[in-house]
Scaffold this active site. Structure first.
Site, short mmCIF file in Angstrom:
data_model
loop_
_atom_site.label_atom_id
_atom_site.label_comp_id
_atom_site.label_asym_id
_atom_site.label_seq_id
_atom_site.Cartn_x
_atom_site.Cartn_y
_atom_site.Cartn_z
N ASP A 16 17.31 77.70 100.91
CA ASP A 16 16.21 77.21 101.23
C ASP A 16 16.88 76.32 102.19
O ASP A 16 15.45 75.97 103.30
CB ASP A 16 16.48 76.22 100.02
CG ASP A 16 18.01 75.26 100.05
OD1 ASP A 16 18.48 75.87 100.71
OD2 ASP A 16 18.25 75.15 99.16
N CYS A 17 17.96 76.50 102.81
CA CYS A 17 17.55 75.87 104.40
C CYS A 17 18.73 76.95 105.73
O CYS A 17 19.77 77.48 104.83
CB CYS A 17 18.10 74.43 104.78
SG CYS A 17 19.40 73.79 103.48
N CYS A 20 21.93 76.77 103.70
CA CYS A 20 22.30 77.88 103.07
C CYS A 20 23.20 78.75 103.94
O CYS A 20 24.20 79.98 103.36
CB CYS A 20 21.46 78.00 102.56
SG CYS A 20 21.03 76.52 101.51
N CYS A 399 23.51 63.64 104.98
CA CYS A 399 22.86 65.17 104.64
C CYS A 399 22.25 65.54 105.66
O CYS A 399 21.20 65.43 105.55
CB CYS A 399 22.16 65.08 103.15
SG CYS A 399 24.04 64.36 101.88
N CYS A 401 20.43 68.49 105.25
CA CYS A 401 18.73 68.97 104.57
C CYS A 401 17.41 69.21 106.17
O CYS A 401 17.08 69.49 106.33
CB CYS A 401 19.13 68.86 102.81
SG CYS A 401 19.86 69.67 101.97
N ASP A 443 -3.91 93.71 131.06
CA ASP A 443 -4.33 95.51 131.51
C ASP A 443 -6.34 95.44 131.64
O ASP A 443 -6.23 94.37 130.89
CB ASP A 443 -3.71 96.25 130.57
CG ASP A 443 -4.39 97.89 130.83
OD1 ASP A 443 -4.42 97.78 132.13
OD2 ASP A 443 -4.79 98.53 129.33
N THR A 445 -8.74 98.29 131.23
CA THR A 445 -9.16 99.52 129.79
C THR A 445 -8.67 99.17 128.73
O THR A 445 -7.34 98.86 128.27
CB THR A 445 -8.87 101.03 130.45
OG1 THR A 445 -9.64 100.46 131.98
CG2 THR A 445 -9.46 102.06 129.06
N ASP A 640 -2.06 97.80 125.96
CA ASP A 640 -2.22 98.49 125.04
C ASP A 640 -1.80 99.68 125.37
O ASP A 640 -1.77 100.55 124.26
CB ASP A 640 -3.71 98.78 124.54
CG ASP A 640 -4.11 99.37 125.27
OD1 ASP A 640 -4.46 99.18 126.49
OD2 ASP A 640 -5.50 100.07 124.93
N ASP A 726 17.32 60.77 102.28
CA ASP A 726 17.63 62.15 102.74
C ASP A 726 16.83 62.90 101.37
O ASP A 726 15.98 63.96 103.28
CB ASP A 726 18.96 62.47 102.45
CG ASP A 726 19.04 63.81 101.87
OD1 ASP A 726 19.06 64.61 103.51
OD2 ASP A 726 19.17 64.87 101.38
#
Length: 747
Positions: A16-17, A20, A399, A401, A443, A445, A640, A726
């Site tokens: 989750d973050c 982890c 904490c 988080c 660019d 073309t 491109d 938190d």
């Protein structure tokens, strides 16, 4: 990483973050045989580089024991199975993983299935929240807390025991993960802080508050999961755009087949109201295509034969026959998903800084909490229970988080939002960097222009404009030369009947001749025509004026008489002028870099109001990008083609146009999938909005903690407000980041 290292990729549920990912990273690096590991929270994947001595089953069990079920991603498993409700930390969902270890980098899970949700229960939150493991645990803890309040009111003598029991319902799973994380090398996890605070509260006779704090912690985590689920839903909507089936036309018959079984060259039938199942070009039929699901454009686009269509768009008017130009794995949506996943593997500098900061921040919080709990009673005569209580509250306030999710949540939402509009950025670093761009080199073309010539003028000298176009089209029938294609397209647009040509001959470097309607007809350059039939001064003046506008002129002779002329030019894209204006309005310098001749480039540059550098070789474009950087500008290069690749690589940010070559797309840091110049400005704006969102998130996370730190020390707030500070901050940060998913009007 050694040259002979094996690479294994895993799907990881429940991350989750960043904390982890950090726990998993630390644990896996300690496994013998591992040389490197990369964990992506938002993609929900883990890539492990290792040698042949590793015990993959043991490694998977270690990660699963932390509360993150893992499963190997095989080379032929591009779309992992949906999360099952039973896949919790106690289930051996890792597999033994001794199969395909090499080449896993080609097997990426669908983004919709892998965007991690924020919630330390580490279970899935797909579907109804109350059916998830996280939801069930929260409900059970809340029910136990209500029971403790009710029975404790009736039998006060056992109230404290009941509250401790209610606390343990929620705390035991949290404490188990805290211990596993500590054993794997992460002692200062949020679960550990929560466990210490809850157990400490019991020892100072605050069992009731401890139970309430554990419940509020679980509620906060559940809310975070629900909020972050909106990001998952956004990407899921993207991957769901492509229909599962297609109508394949074979030998005059039509049958329904799986869309992912289509091959390049197949002819498919798309009925009115159906979604187009593959990228392709229209073979027959004409109508309005609703491209809003993919490009964000609100107005349907009229398309006819030879026009390009995208998978996932909607055919609104008539039946179309379409030739497939890309397999399912390479269509527009698949490219979006792939590039978003790759982008999520790359951290932004801000995110890397927050990660480093949090590694010192959490132990620092523990030290501060310990000092608050010990120093006043020990040296100043404070009451032990009062100051221990405050120390425990500070643990909860600290904490990390909200802080560690502040950046990745915003970046994940921004990458997803951009992808839905065809703005593909290869990582958080690119997303952060592009907002600092002060000069854009483009660019000509295929970037500023359509990339193919169009008939712009038909000049009648001795014949009507209609005759000039009809005879020219007759001469060019069957030719694939770009100028011939432009003439034939103009004749088709005007629905003209083109007569047959006989005795057609190409005159190398001069033109083409044939007999049309019994008359000898010639179409070629003005110089070649003048050799056959002298042009008057007035006629040459008109042709010169067209040449000065950057147009190529072909002169038509019919029966030895000067009939007329046709002028053609690669015209600017419809949105080029507005796109360049958006860049200049934002204070960004624009310059055209082209290998085309100076006259043509200057004419286009004058029309678009852009600085022009023409007749450039690839190395010249690269050199000019270097010169712009030497002036102190942050340079983005947009192109491109293969000749743009060196300059794309040299620029601070390289942006490939959607119709570009594979080389350009691979070299570039970002891609404008739908080829709109205005999207370059939109990409820069997205970056600026994202960085502003990240700053807001960090302010929310640290600001709330600072306020509650002061109020806790002076005795105004306690454990309940601490945990709300938190989890509340985390929810606010997540919701704020999700604002980036809201659609933005495109020009």
């Amino acid at each position: 990483m050694t040259m002979n290292a094996i690479q294994s990729r895993y799907r990881v549920d429940g991350m989750d973050c960043a904390s982890c990912a950090s726990k998993i990273d630390t644990a896996v690096r300690r496994v013998p045989g591992v040389s490197d590991v990369s964990v992506s929270v938002t993609a929900g994947t883990m890539t492990v580089h290792h040698d042949a001595t590793i015990d993959l089953a043991a490694m998977a069990r270690k990660v699963t024991g932390l509360g993150y079920p893992v499963s190997p991603l095989g080379q032929n498993d591009p779309s992992p199975p949906a999360r099952a409700a039973c896949c919790g930390p106690d289930h051996d969902h890792h597999g033994h993983g001794h199969g395909d270890h090499e080449g896993h980098d080609h097997a990426k899970p669908a983004v919709a299935d892998t965007i991690g949700l924020h919630g330390h229960d580490h279970g899935p939150t797909d579907g109804s929240w109350w059916k998830s493991r996280k939801g069930k645990l929260t409900i059970a803890c809340g029910a136990a807390l209500l029971a403790a309040y009710g029975i404790g009111h009736l039998v006060p003598s056992i109230a404290s025991v009941l509250f401790i029991a209610a606390m343990l319902v929620g705390l035991i799973p949290i404490a188990r993960r805290a211990i596993m994380a500590a054993m794997a090398g992460t002692p200062f996890s949020i679960e550990m802080l929560m466990t210490i605070a809850a157990v400490g509260a019991v020892f100072i006779n605050a069992g009731e508050e401890a139970a309430a704090v554990v419940f509020l912690f679980l509620v906060g985590e559940l809310l975070e999961g629900v909020a972050a689920g909106k990001a998952r839903a956004s990407i899921q909507a993207l991957t769901a755009l492509v229909p599962k089936t297609a109508l394949l036309e074979e030998n005059g018959q039509t049958r329904e087949v799986a869309a992912d079984s289509l091959s390049i060259g197949d002819i498919i039938l798309v009925r009115t109201g159906d979604r187009i199942p593959a990228d392709g070009t229209i073979v027959s039929g004409e109508g309005a295509i609703d491209e809003s699901p993919v490009t964000g454009e609100s107005t349907p686009v009229n398309k006819g034969v030879d026009a390009t269509v995208f998978a996932g768009t909607i055919n609104t008017v008539s039946v179309l026959r379409i030739r497939v130009t890309a397999a399912a794995a390479d269509n527009t949506i698949a490219r979006v998903v792939k590039l978003v996943e790759e982008a999520q593997e790359s951290k932004a500098p801000t995110e890397r800084f927050i990660d480093r900061f949090s590694r010192y921040y959490t132990p620092g919080v523990v030290v501060v909490a310990a000092l608050v709990a010990i120093v006043p009673p020990l040296l100043l005569g404070g009451i032990w229970s009062e100051w221990i209580y405050k120390g425990l509250a500070i643990l909860l306030i600290g904490c990390p988080c909200a802080l560690v999710i502040s950046t990745p949540a915003a970046i994940a939402a921004s990458l997803s939002s951009g992808a839905r509009r065809g703005l593909l950025l290869k990582g958080g670093a690119v997303l952060e960097n592009i907002g600092r761009v002060t000069a854009v080199a483009l660019d000509k073309t295929g970037t500023l222009t359509v990339g193919k010539p169009n008939v712009t003028d038909i000049i009648a000298f001795d014949r009507s404009e209609r005759d000039v176009l009809v005879y020219a089209a007759a001469l060019e029938t069957g030719s694939s030369h770009p100028l011939a294609t432009a003439i034939l397209a103009k004749a088709a647009e005007k629905k003209l009947a083109v007569p047959p040509a006989t005795d057609a001959r190409a005159l190398g470097g001069k033109g083409v001749t044939a007999t049309v309607n019994g008359a000898e007809t010639f179409l070629g350059s003005p110089k070649s025509a003048d050799e056959r039939v002298p042009l008057s001064g007035e006629q040459m003046a008109r042709i010169t004026a067209l040449n000065d506008d950057g147009k190529t002129v072909s002169v038509l002779l019919i029966g030895g008489v000067l009939a007329g002329a046709i002028a053609m030019r690669d015209e600017p894209r419809a949105d080029a002028l507005a796109g360049l204006k958006a860049l200049t309005d934002a204070g960004i310098r624009t310059v055209m870099l082209t290998g085309d001749n100076t006259r043509t480039a200057t004419a286009i540059g004058k029309q678009l109001g852009i600085e022009v550098r023409a007749e450039l070789m690839p190395q010249d474009k690269q050199r000019i990008v270097g010169e712009l950087k030497a002036e102190g500008l942050v340079v983005a290069k947009v192109g491109d083609g293969i000749n743009d690749a060196p300059a794309l690589a040299a620029a601070d940010v390289g942006i490939a146009m959607g119709g570009g070559t594979d080389v350009a797309l691979e070299t570039a840091d970002a891609a404008v999938l739908h080829g709109r110049v205005a999207d370059v400005a939109a990409m820069i704006d997205l970056s600026k909005r994202t960085m502003a969102n990240i700053r807001q998130n960090i302010t929310i996370a640290l600001g709330l903690k600072a306020v509650f730190l002061v109020t806790t020390i002076i005795g105004v707030t306690g454990l309940w407000p601490a945990i709300l500070a938190d989890t509340g901050a985390t929810v606010l940060v997540t919701i704020n980041a999700l604002r980036l998913l809201r659609p933005v009007a495109t020009s």
